[in-house]
Design a protein around this motif. Structure first.
Motif, mmCIF file in Angstrom:
data_model
loop_
_atom_site.group_PDB
_atom_site.id
_atom_site.type_symbol
_atom_site.label_atom_id
_atom_site.label_comp_id
_atom_site.label_asym_id
_atom_site.label_seq_id
_atom_site.Cartn_x
_atom_site.Cartn_y
_atom_site.Cartn_z
ATOM 1 N N TYR A 1 0.962 -7.995 -0.123
ATOM 2 C CA TYR A 1 -0.491 -8.176 -0.282
ATOM 3 C C TYR A 1 -0.939 -7.813 -1.692
ATOM 4 C CZ TYR A 1 -2.172 -9.573 4.309
ATOM 5 O OH TYR A 1 -2.462 -10.291 5.423
ATOM 6 N N LYS A 2 -0.288 -6.790 -2.273
ATOM 7 C CA LYS A 2 -0.662 -6.400 -3.638
ATOM 8 C C LYS A 2 -0.264 -7.486 -4.630
ATOM 9 C CE LYS A 2 -1.856 -1.753 -3.536
ATOM 10 N NZ LYS A 2 -1.188 -0.906 -2.530
ATOM 11 N N ILE B 1 5.200 -5.331 3.461
ATOM 12 C CA ILE B 1 4.008 -6.168 3.660
ATOM 13 C C ILE B 1 2.872 -5.735 2.741
ATOM 14 C CG2 ILE B 1 2.287 -6.946 5.343
ATOM 15 C CD1 ILE B 1 4.390 -6.699 7.516
ATOM 16 N N LYS B 2 2.739 -4.422 2.613
ATOM 17 C CA LYS B 2 1.677 -3.910 1.747
ATOM 18 C C LYS B 2 1.888 -4.368 0.292
ATOM 19 C CE LYS B 2 -1.356 -0.179 1.885
ATOM 20 N NZ LYS B 2 -2.126 0.192 3.011
#
Lengths: 103, 412
Positions: free
Chosen positions: A79-80, A75-76
């Motif tokens: 987002y990036k 998920i991180k």
């Protein structure tokens, strides 16, 4: 309704800029849609877009959680790749409808 | 003798047991309902507990009060369903065979899914109000709280009763105003959605309402973790919000039994035909209420409307007829807004909440998307309706299918 032309092909878009006919999608269309937002797509972006298209065609409900568990990106990382609204932007460039969250 | 088995004796399962026992011949169909807990909670009442409007005893009754004679009630945890063999395994080793299975195991809050949520501040400065324990602990906290930053956080969608966090901040605003300390409390509503609500017309009305009450809305915030030492919530894209008191809607997931049975999606909700309510994989399994993955609200009203459709389809299935009844995703939610007022929304898969009157076109008495006293009374009276009419599967003067009569089309 809006419209863009990519390689001579006319692509219909919703008011929010999402494709009305996902079957018209190809990589050049994705690049053009992203370019309209001043956004550049890399191979990592395309891996996500192709995953979304595959799941969409299989009739799956797409969520950030699901993409995060896909093994393609967490998920991180998502987002990036697509800051500010990962599922909204990735769905747009993948040529699939705007994600709806039910009430 | 054939076996109809219902998993879960909550709102949806209890309603179905009542409806079906009346309709099916007792010498042809044995009906069994299985649940691990003996207490039925009136869940819409949890919201009122932190504000001392209700207490625990106002929202609990024994489940057995609502299961009709002629239905076999088993209190035991379900281990798993073996759908290919039409068997339900209980954790005590018992095996129950079924010809027809109804899954009504609901949704659960899972604070353990988020790092730092169920940690050292849990039930000290971080609370949920979707469990009776959380609601009671929060009531105690509010009694002595001196004020500060109150943050209402929605972790992830979907979640049960999507209007509850909006009601919560409205009731909190009124509660602290009444205590004479509204100026000491900063209320913030944080959501992963792009507005207070997802559907445009209702979002507009509710955003204005929250603004009027000086409640700040922070949209597009997708929670990654909670820092207990610094008392911050942190999103995946590294936004940070400080809190003194955090109230959360934790991640919602279906029962772990669904996962053990291999019947669920990545949140343990069962893939279900959104119109017929039949499982997508097994034709003798039907799913009702929060346990299903259908794209509508997880709410008792939805289970109620879906119950009428499921009832018809189960009778059709038993008689070998095609499943003609089609659920439209109908939901109807009272929204408490504080100061003795409430709003009401009525919508389905295709129609977003619109202004108007309900249930009688032009008359009401309830106003859709309007903030009125009569709507608040509707919610208060509903508790009686729930215990005495709804759970027992009796008729209410509201159709299962949503109607456009009484609604105004608007464009924004």
């Amino acid at each position: 309704m809006a419209e863009i032309t990519v390689n001579g092909k006319s692509i219909q878009l919703t008011e929010d800029g999402y494709m009305t006919d996902p079957s018209q999608w190809d990589k050049d269309v994705a690049v053009a849609l992203a370019k309209a937002d001043n956004f550049e797509l890399t191979d990592d972006h395309f891996k996500v877009l192709e995953y979304l298209r595959k799941e969409y065609e299989a009739g799956a409900t797409l969520t950030i959680r699901k993409v995060g568990k896909s093994g393609i990106v967490d998920i991180k990382g998502l987002y990036k790749l697509f800051p500010g609204g990962p599922l909204k932007f990735s769905s747009k460039y993948a040529g699939i409808p705007k994600p709806t969250s039910c009430v | 003798m054939k076996n109809l088995v219902i998993l879960g004796a909550g709102t949806a399962g209890t309603m179905m047991a009542n409806k079906l026992r009346r309709a099916l011949e007792k010498d042809e169909w044995k009906i069994t309902i299985i649940d691990q807990f003996k207490t039925h909670y009136y869940q819409p009442g949890f919201l009122f507990i932190p504000f001392e409007i209700y207490n625990k005893q106002d929202v609990i009754k024994p489940k057995s009060n609502f299961i009709p004679p002629g239905v076999n009630l088993i209190y035991n945890e379900i281990d798993k369903v073996e759908a290919d063999d039409n068997k339900v395994h209980l954790t005590d080793g018992r095996v129950i065979n079924y010809d027809l299975l109804i899954i009504a195991t609901g949704t659960q809050t899972r604070p353990d899914e988020t790092p730092g949520m169920k940690d050292k501040l849990w039930y000290k400065d971080i609370f949920d109000f979707y469990t009776v324990e959380g609601a009671v602990a929060l009531q105690k906290k509010f009694k002595s709280w001196q004020g500060g930053k109150l943050v209402m956080l929605i972790t992830e969608i979907p979640f049960k009763c999507p209007v509850a966090p909006i009601e919560f901040v409205c009731l909190a605003e009124a509660f602290f105003a009444k205590k004479g300390m509204r100026d000491k409390v900063e209320i913030t509503y944080v959501t992963p959605m792009s507005g207070a609500f997802t559907k445009p017309v209702a979002t507009k009305m509710l955003s204005e309402l929250l603004k009027e009450k000086n409640i700040k809305v922070i949209p597009d915030f997708y929670l990654e973790r909670i820092d207990n030492d610094q008392k911050k919530i942190i999103s995946y894209d590294e936004q940070e919000i400080d809190f003194d008191l955090l109230t959360v809607v934790p991640t919602n997931m279906g029962s772990e039994m669904i996962e053990r049975s291999g019947l669920g999606d990545d949140l343990n909700f069962v893939p279900t035909d959104k119109h017929t309510l039949q499982s997508e994989k097994h034709e003798n399994i039907f799913v009702i209420g929060d346990a299903a993955n259908i794209p509508t609200s997880k709410a008792g009203s939805v289970a109620h409307f879906a119950g009428d459709i499921l009832f018809e389809n189960i009778l059709s299935y038993i008689e070998g007829r095609p499943l003609m009844a089609k659920f439209d995703g109908h939901a109807n939610c009272y929204i408490e807004t504080g100061y003795g007022k409430g709003a009401l929304i009525d919508f389905n898969y295709d129609t977003e909440p619109l202004p108007g009157t309900f249930p009688l076109p032009g008359i009401g008495p309830f106003g859709l998307l309007k903030n009125t006293k009569i709507n608040h009374y509707g919610k208060i009276i509903f508790r009686w309706i729930y215990w005495h009419i709804l759970l027992k599967g009796k008729e209410l003067p509201v159709e299962a299918d949503m109607t456009m009569a009484g609604k105004q089309k608007v464009s924004i």
